[in-house]
Design a protein around this motif. Structure first.
Motif, mmCIF file in Angstrom:
data_model
loop_
_atom_site.group_PDB
_atom_site.id
_atom_site.type_symbol
_atom_site.label_atom_id
_atom_site.label_comp_id
_atom_site.label_asym_id
_atom_site.label_seq_id
_atom_site.Cartn_x
_atom_site.Cartn_y
_atom_site.Cartn_z
ATOM 1 N N ARG A 45 -2.241 22.209 5.897
ATOM 2 C CA ARG A 45 -2.023 20.894 6.220
ATOM 3 C C ARG A 45 -3.555 20.222 6.253
ATOM 4 N N GLY A 46 -3.887 18.979 5.854
ATOM 5 C CA GLY A 46 -5.202 18.453 5.789
ATOM 6 C C GLY A 46 -5.009 16.923 5.886
ATOM 7 N N LYS A 47 -6.320 16.233 6.100
ATOM 8 C CA LYS A 47 -6.341 14.745 6.070
ATOM 9 C C LYS A 47 -7.009 14.713 4.729
ATOM 10 N N ALA A 48 -6.379 13.825 3.825
ATOM 11 C CA ALA A 48 -6.801 13.480 2.514
ATOM 12 C C ALA A 48 -6.910 11.785 2.200
ATOM 13 N N ASN A 49 -7.690 11.709 1.248
ATOM 14 C CA ASN A 49 -8.106 10.681 0.771
ATOM 15 C C ASN A 49 -7.486 10.428 -0.783
ATOM 16 N N LEU A 50 -6.539 9.834 -1.029
ATOM 17 C CA LEU A 50 -6.105 9.464 -2.388
ATOM 18 C C LEU A 50 -6.605 8.491 -3.122
ATOM 19 N N ASN A 51 -7.161 8.401 -4.357
ATOM 20 C CA ASN A 51 -7.666 7.411 -4.858
ATOM 21 C C ASN A 51 -7.105 7.216 -6.124
ATOM 22 N N VAL A 52 -6.306 6.314 -6.571
ATOM 23 C CA VAL A 52 -5.801 6.257 -7.817
ATOM 24 C C VAL A 52 -6.273 4.922 -8.325
ATOM 25 N N ASP A 53 -6.924 4.793 -9.647
ATOM 26 C CA ASP A 53 -7.582 3.900 -10.274
ATOM 27 C C ASP A 53 -8.253 2.947 -9.244
ATOM 28 N N GLY A 54 -8.891 3.448 -8.292
ATOM 29 C CA GLY A 54 -9.741 2.618 -7.414
ATOM 30 C C GLY A 54 -8.898 2.197 -6.062
ATOM 31 N N ASP A 55 -7.590 2.338 -6.210
ATOM 32 C CA ASP A 55 -6.820 1.997 -4.762
ATOM 33 C C ASP A 55 -6.635 3.350 -4.182
ATOM 34 N N MET A 97 0.806 -1.146 0.006
ATOM 35 C CA MET A 97 0.079 0.063 -0.022
ATOM 36 C C MET A 97 0.922 1.199 -0.044
ATOM 37 N N LYS A 98 1.915 1.300 0.631
ATOM 38 C CA LYS A 98 2.670 2.481 0.903
ATOM 39 C C LYS A 98 3.287 2.752 -0.472
ATOM 40 N N ARG A 99 3.713 1.656 -1.365
ATOM 41 C CA ARG A 99 4.470 1.925 -2.391
ATOM 42 C C ARG A 99 3.475 2.680 -3.469
ATOM 43 N N ASN A 100 2.201 2.314 -3.133
ATOM 44 C CA ASN A 100 1.066 2.883 -4.228
ATOM 45 C C ASN A 100 0.813 4.336 -3.745
ATOM 46 N N ILE A 101 0.861 4.664 -2.449
ATOM 47 C CA ILE A 101 0.840 6.193 -1.914
ATOM 48 C C ILE A 101 1.895 6.919 -2.499
ATOM 49 N N SER A 102 2.956 6.588 -2.349
ATOM 50 C CA SER A 102 4.415 7.412 -3.057
ATOM 51 C C SER A 102 4.143 7.324 -4.532
ATOM 52 N N ASN A 103 3.842 6.328 -5.258
ATOM 53 C CA ASN A 103 3.474 6.450 -6.513
ATOM 54 C C ASN A 103 2.467 7.519 -6.833
ATOM 55 N N SER A 104 1.483 7.525 -6.140
ATOM 56 C CA SER A 104 0.478 8.603 -6.112
ATOM 57 C C SER A 104 0.704 10.165 -6.288
ATOM 58 N N LEU A 105 1.826 10.331 -5.141
ATOM 59 C CA LEU A 105 2.247 11.535 -5.247
ATOM 60 C C LEU A 105 2.826 12.436 -6.413
ATOM 61 N N ALA A 106 3.697 11.323 -7.140
ATOM 62 C CA ALA A 106 4.235 11.736 -8.590
ATOM 63 C C ALA A 106 3.085 11.970 -9.520
ATOM 64 N N LEU A 107 2.186 11.050 -9.593
ATOM 65 C CA LEU A 107 1.031 11.092 -10.316
ATOM 66 C C LEU A 107 0.094 12.250 -10.259
ATOM 67 N N PHE A 108 -0.252 12.636 -8.906
ATOM 68 C CA PHE A 108 -0.938 13.797 -8.422
ATOM 69 C C PHE A 108 -0.265 15.002 -8.701
ATOM 70 N N VAL A 109 1.183 15.102 -8.500
ATOM 71 C CA VAL A 109 1.703 16.365 -8.967
ATOM 72 C C VAL A 109 1.657 16.723 -10.481
ATOM 73 N N ILE A 110 2.222 15.611 -11.404
ATOM 74 C CA ILE A 110 2.226 15.774 -12.681
ATOM 75 C C ILE A 110 0.986 15.925 -13.515
ATOM 76 N N VAL A 111 -0.061 14.881 -12.954
ATOM 77 C CA VAL A 111 -1.402 15.045 -13.812
ATOM 78 C C VAL A 111 -2.103 16.290 -13.356
ATOM 79 N N LEU A 112 -1.795 17.019 -12.153
ATOM 80 C CA LEU A 112 -2.524 18.285 -11.853
ATOM 81 C C LEU A 112 -2.592 19.379 -12.902
ATOM 82 N N PHE A 113 -1.631 19.254 -13.657
ATOM 83 C CA PHE A 113 -1.371 20.455 -14.519
ATOM 84 C C PHE A 113 -1.253 21.612 -13.860
#
Length: 262
Positions: free
Chosen positions: A63-73, A1-17
């Motif tokens: 600072r905030g509590k966040a829910n990250l959902n990457v393709d259902g994960d 799960m933690k690996r997916n979280i770290s990958n999510s940051l890269a995707l989140f920053v990049i895809v944000l535009f």
């Protein structure tokens, strides 16, 4: 799960535009729609009025509590966002266990991503994000998204500005990017959508109730929904700390044993 979280940051920053008790916060009630006739033909004046409601800041610490959902994960995390206006955006993602898994620093001309779990980092010019996002996405757009402000490149007389249901709607095209911003009766952005049909990319940003900050208003929650091809990322942040014009730091160092990746 933690690996997916770290990958999510890269995707989140990049895809944000890209703990503790919840503090009590004043929430500003959105007024009902006014029946007063508005001079819709005074576009420059109306644009200036909307821009005047932007939050002025030199620095912003969130600072905030966040829910990250990457393709259902899905993963629940803590996000810290710090900004120095027009110069730097710093993001840190921490897992529930209190372990930071990823960090990013964005400037108008560079992008740094640190993946602590995989012991890797990325150092690229800002235009690296154009592999994943529309070329009209720039630092000013990202800064506006995180601060709940109007997007500078869209606030011009070439955009269409009309009243729909008693609220302002701004829309138009910037290159291949179609945009639409909906304002509430506080004259603050409540929703922005960006679409690039040609590249199959879309971004939707929705802001929650507004609270007073620095003699202006700031959203108490933020939702970001992105799509790039088949990849979908949804982020929901409920802010537990909002500080403006305080001293902030942007620590970012790469350990010697981390591998640089392209």
């Amino acid at each position: 799960m933690k690996r997916n979280i770290s990958n999510s940051l890269a995707l989140f920053v990049i895809v944000l535009f890209a703990f503790g008790c919840k503090p009590k916060r004043i929430i500003v009630t959105t007024p009902p729609v006014s029946q007063e006739k508005v001079e819709v033909d005074k576009k420059p004046e109306n644009l200036a009025l909307l821009k005047s409601k932007d939050l002025p800041f030199n620095t912003l610490a969130l600072r905030g509590k966040a829910n990250l959902n990457v393709d259902g994960d899905e993963n629940n995390v803590t996000m810290i966002i710090r900004m120095q206006k027009d110069k730097k955006i710093w993001v840190s993602i921490t897992a529930i266990a209190g372990i930071e898994v990823a960090r990013a620093v964005i400037t108008p001309d560079s992008l740094l991503l640190l993946n602590r779990l995989q012991k890797t980092y990325v150092k690229k010019p800002f235009n690296y994000i154009y592999q994943y996002a529309n070329k009209q996405v720039n630092f000013g757009l990202l800064q506006a998204v995180f601060s709940g402000n109007t997007i500078p490149d869209f606030m011009n007389v070439s955009s269409e500005l009309v009243q729909e249901g008693g609220v302002w709607v701004l829309s138009g095209n910037n290159g291949d990017l179609a945009y639409r911003s909906l304002f509430n009766t506080l004259l603050k952005v409540s929703e922005t959508t960006l679409n690039d049909a040609k590249a199959a990319q879309a971004l939707k940003v929705t802001y929650g109730k507004y609270t007073p900050v620095n003699n202006a208003l700031f959203p108490s929650s933020l939702k970001i929904n992105t799509m790039s091809g088949a990849k979908k990322i949804n982020v929901e942040i409920e802010f537990t700390k909002i500080e403006s014009n305080t001293a902030v730091e942007f620590p970012f160092s790469v350990p010697k044993n981390f591998e640089r990746i392209n």
